[in-house]
Design a protein around this motif. Structure first.
Motif: not given
Length: 182
Positions: A101-106, A146-154, A175-181
């Motif tokens: 899946g989508l990985q945090p990072g730059t 840059t992608v960050e995964l927040l504590e609430n899953g957003d 900043t928000g939910e990314l609904r999974l396809i």
């Protein structure tokens, strides 16, 4: 470019809408900063409301792709889960060495995407979902996201670069939910 915008429409076909309620568990009296969900092209700002992401898939040996679509007001999924309406849209193709899946990072913006930690970005201003066309279509080849995964899953997606055809500055903040396809 039209192929990529039609790909967005197809990806959105696979996405089911679900309502999202804000989480008010924060008992602190401190005000939380309000996230501005938008992208800019030059001096113009475009709102973003919804985010979707695909499962990762192998693009080439040891290189995995995760698609993210961010859409603005005016674009919705109808009862058949087909994207409809007119609005602004951003497509991001993230490349990693991890099939998880989508990985945090730059990620470096890149047109070739032959290596990990790169992202391909394209925008559509006033995208017509029925026609699969936009008034302004452009690609972003230079800069970083840059992608960050927040504590609430957003997710928090930020970045900047230069639009290819317009040769104008591009920024993104979501900043928000990314609904999974599925």
């Amino acid at each position: 470019m039209q192929y990529r915008l039609k790909y967005i429409a197809f990806a959105c076909f696979l996405i089911a809408l679900s309502s999202c309620n804000p989480d008010d568990n924060n008992s602190s009296n401190e005000e939380q900063p309000v996230a501005v969900n938008e992208f800019t092209l030059g001096d113009d700002n475009y709102s973003l409301e919804q985010g979707y992401r695909s499962q990762s898939s192998e693009d080439s040996p040891n290189l995995f792709l995760t698609n993210v679509v961010l859409s603005g007001p005016g674009l919705t999924l109808n009862s058949s889960n087909i994207l409809s309406g007119n609005g602004d849209i951003v497509g991001l193709e993230f490349y990693t060495t991890v099939n998880d899946g989508l990985q945090p990072g730059t990620y470096n913006l890149d047109s070739l995407n032959e290596q990990a930690q790169t992202v391909y970005a394209f925008i559509g201003v006033d995208y017509n979902a029925q026609l699969g066309e936009a008034i302004i279509e452009d690609e972003i080849f230079s800069g970083t996201i840059t992608v960050e995964l927040l504590e609430n899953g957003d997710y928090k997606i930020t970045g900047s670069g230069t639009a290819d055809d317009a040769n104008e500055g591009f920024t993104i903040s979501y900043t928000g939910e990314l609904r999974l396809i599925i």
